[in-house]
Design a protein around this motif. Structure first.
Motif, short mmCIF file in Angstrom:
data_model
loop_
_atom_site.label_atom_id
_atom_site.label_comp_id
_atom_site.label_asym_id
_atom_site.label_seq_id
_atom_site.Cartn_x
_atom_site.Cartn_y
_atom_site.Cartn_z
N ARG A 3 -4.48 6.25 -4.85
CA ARG A 3 -3.10 5.97 -4.44
C ARG A 3 -2.99 4.57 -3.85
N ARG A 4 -4.01 4.16 -3.11
CA ARG A 4 -4.00 2.80 -2.54
C ARG A 4 -4.03 1.76 -3.64
N ILE A 5 -4.86 1.96 -4.62
CA ILE A 5 -4.96 1.00 -5.74
C ILE A 5 -3.65 0.94 -6.49
N ILE A 6 -3.06 2.11 -6.75
CA ILE A 6 -1.77 2.15 -7.45
C ILE A 6 -0.70 1.45 -6.64
N ALA A 7 -0.70 1.67 -5.32
CA ALA A 7 0.29 1.05 -4.46
C ALA A 7 0.12 -0.47 -4.44
N ILE A 8 -1.12 -0.94 -4.35
CA ILE A 8 -1.37 -2.39 -4.34
C ILE A 8 -0.95 -3.02 -5.65
N VAL A 9 -1.29 -2.39 -6.77
CA VAL A 9 -0.91 -2.91 -8.08
C VAL A 9 0.60 -2.91 -8.23
N SER A 10 1.27 -1.86 -7.75
CA SER A 10 2.72 -1.78 -7.85
C SER A 10 3.39 -2.89 -7.05
N VAL A 11 2.89 -3.14 -5.84
CA VAL A 11 3.47 -4.20 -5.00
C VAL A 11 3.26 -5.56 -5.67
N CYS A 12 2.09 -5.80 -6.24
CA CYS A 12 1.83 -7.07 -6.92
C CYS A 12 2.74 -7.26 -8.12
N LEU A 13 2.93 -6.21 -8.89
CA LEU A 13 3.82 -6.31 -10.05
C LEU A 13 5.27 -6.52 -9.62
#
Length: 79
Positions: A3-13
């Protein structure tokens, strides 16, 4: 962890998808009225420009090394 990785990738995108078009008022809205005494209605680009007082140019040269201070006649000891 996933979930952390998905959240970080989502924020970057999300951060990379900023709009590059000119700003326009919303449908049914208008720009603020012209300033008092001005006949010209400022555009959105004019309203976004910084005033010279908001972003002044630096007009003093920074000191590169220490220098002795000049005598200050107003630097008096307390009475």
């Amino acid at each position: 962890m996933n979930r952390r990785i998905i959240a970080i990738v989502s924020v970057c995108l999300l951060a990379g998808c900023g709009q590059k078009a000119d700003l326009k008022p919303l449908a049914g809205q208008t720009l603020p009225p012209a300033p008092l005494g001005s006949d010209v209605q400022p555009s959105s680009a004019d309203l976004l420009e910084l005033d010279t007082q908001a972003e002044p140019e630096r007009n003093v040269e920074l000191r590169r090394r220490s220098e002795s201070r000049e005598d200050d006649p107003f630097d008096l000891p307390p009475e």
